[in-house]
Design a protein around this motif. Sequence first.
Motif: not given
Length: 330
Positions: A10, A13-14, A46, A50, A215, A218
């Motif tokens: 995660l 990806l961020l 993500f 997630h 999240a 993000f």
Amino acid sequence: MKNEQRRFLLLCLLFLFLVARILQLFAGRVPNLLIVTFHVIPPALFAVVHGARIYRSRGILIFATLCLGVGTLFESVSLRTGFPFGYYRFTDLMGPKLLDLPILLALAYVGMGYLSWVLAVVILDCQNEPPSGRKIVLLPLAASFVMTAWDFSMDAVWADIDHAWVWQDGGPYFGVPVSNFFGWFFTVYIFYQLFALYLRNRVIIRSRTSHWRLAILFYAASAAGNLLVVAPLSLGGVFVDAAGKHWAIPDILWASRLVSILLMMPLSLVAWVKAFGPVEPFSKTGSSGYSERITGMREVIPREGLPTTRELSRAAHRPSVISVLLLEFG
């Protein structure tokens, strides 16, 4: 997938998404399709990774299917009828199309749609239980507002400066029609509402605060990235919409920044703070002689070791102490 592996993925990806927001500073020297791809694919992946931790694989796949299905349906209808967004057409900036609709745009519904959903879930304290009662409707409405705030921050930029799509009749918001924003709210509300109905009476896997906050971070990164958008000098400082009206490009950029700072970032901040959740008392669990904390983890506490009603009443007036203990030993 183990928690450590999931968290690392995660974060990667961020990071890729942050790279995309930085690459937009070099538009013209970096292929536009690469920038758009990095804007869309990392958030979508993500969401799947997630969301699987919270709703299991089946749940997040249903969410993604609803986003893609409903989003693609209404985008396709609007391209041909003007409902619900208005009349517009896509350029080639976003890459390959299916029935005149860029594939990457459809995937954007999944990524930002999920992040907006998470913010609404946390703000309304729905992390540890499925929506019920009024929240079956309130949660989709709140998520729709969060998602539309994102579109409000970027639609004029992508249409006027990046030329990803063209509004055929212009509009009062820097050449964007008001119907676009009502269309966004309506479209995302439909798939949010369907997902909320799916979640009713289903078990949600409880997750750590840090998982929810990834999240939220993000979504905040998306808001912060809008502050980095610049316009190519070749545009000349003015955009002329299809109706012939002139719009100052610096005004378009500052409108995006203000929406990001005054709307998206405060929403992120509220969700970040509320991610801790309320402190609740212990509860007994049948004849096994154990108690269960609100985190869903069982503690081995003998029945005679359970706190009395008076002790619980006193503890309720010291939420900060209990919060510290839960953080230290939870």
